[in-house]
Design an enzyme around this catalytic site. Structure first.
Site, mmCIF file in Angstrom:
data_model
loop_
_atom_site.group_PDB
_atom_site.id
_atom_site.type_symbol
_atom_site.label_atom_id
_atom_site.label_comp_id
_atom_site.label_asym_id
_atom_site.label_seq_id
_atom_site.Cartn_x
_atom_site.Cartn_y
_atom_site.Cartn_z
ATOM 1 N N CYS A 65 0.838 -1.204 0.000
ATOM 2 C CA CYS A 65 0.000 0.000 0.000
ATOM 3 C C CYS A 65 0.875 1.258 0.000
ATOM 4 C CB CYS A 65 -1.010 -0.026 1.148
ATOM 5 S SG CYS A 65 -2.320 1.206 0.946
ATOM 6 N N HIS A 75 -3.700 -5.022 -0.340
ATOM 7 C CA HIS A 75 -3.282 -5.516 0.973
ATOM 8 C C HIS A 75 -3.309 -7.045 0.991
ATOM 9 C CE1 HIS A 75 -3.223 -1.696 3.219
ATOM 10 N NE2 HIS A 75 -4.158 -1.329 2.357
ATOM 11 N N GLU A 135 -2.427 -8.901 3.322
ATOM 12 C CA GLU A 135 -2.845 -9.333 4.669
ATOM 13 C C GLU A 135 -4.359 -9.269 4.858
ATOM 14 O OE1 GLU A 135 -2.515 -4.872 5.120
ATOM 15 O OE2 GLU A 135 -1.564 -6.439 3.911
#
Length: 198
Positions: free
Chosen positions: A78, A180, A182
């Site tokens: 990001c 992202h 994650e």
């Protein structure tokens, strides 16, 4: 010291990266200690934040020159990806310059129904030689951003929102995703697992 370091700076979302690594059975230390970062086997440079204040922090802690000098695998996420670019329109900010591409703000004047920031799931189209595993091609990943890196020689995945842009970049030992991993479910875990094997 752990083999993997997550760089700690004044940008959010660092602990969700740590949690994602724990879900795939990997560990990392979160630190801004220059010695630990320079001796890491791999480095993750995550973040959710604002470019100019993030760069101010990196410069004041001499982390800007350290990141540029790293020889190990580095993964920017990001704003971490955006800070690895040459310049950001956000705060008219000179960035680290690993990727020779500017970061621009989305302009939705021609398509006002597409809101800024882009927030939610979108597909990624992998480019030849991408560091992202092939099984992730055309899969959905999670984005939250108002600024983007245009398509360039370093583009390793493309997403289309308002216009086609770089969903991922790579150059030498530096890899980065605008989305992202994650927060991208099994697709993101596949990408993180691959990085942790480097």
């Amino acid at each position: 010291m752990g083999d993997t370091v997550i760089i700690k700076y004044n940008a959010g979302n660092i602990f969700s990266v740590e949690c994602a690594l724990q879900r795939i059975g990997a560990n990392a230390i979160i630190t801004d200690d220059k010695q630990a970062i320079s001796h890491a086997r791999r480095v993750i440079f995550p973040g959710v934040g604002e470019a100019s204040s993030a760069m101010d922090y990196l410069r004041s802690h001499q982390l800007d020159s350290l990141i540029k000098s790293l020889q190990c695998p580095v993964l920017g996420i990001c704003i971490g990806m955006q800070l690895l670019c040459s310049h950001s329109q956000e705060g008219d900010t000179d960035c680290l310059g690993i990727f020779d591409v500017p970061v621009l703000r989305f302009d939705n004047s021609a398509s006002p129904d597409l809101k800024i920031p882009q927030m939610g799931w979108n597909t990624i189209d992998l480019q030849p030689g991408s560091f992202i595993p092939q099984q992730c091609d055309k899969q959905y990943t999670y984005f939250v951003h108002s600024y983007y890196a245009p398509l360039c020689q370093h583009t390793s995945a493309v997403t289309n929102y308002i216009l086609p842009y770089s969903a991922a970049l790579q150059k030498d030992n530096f890899m980065a995703t605008q989305f992202h991993p994650e927060k991208s479910g099994s697709v993101g875990e596949t990408i993180l697992k691959k990085f942790m094997e480097l």
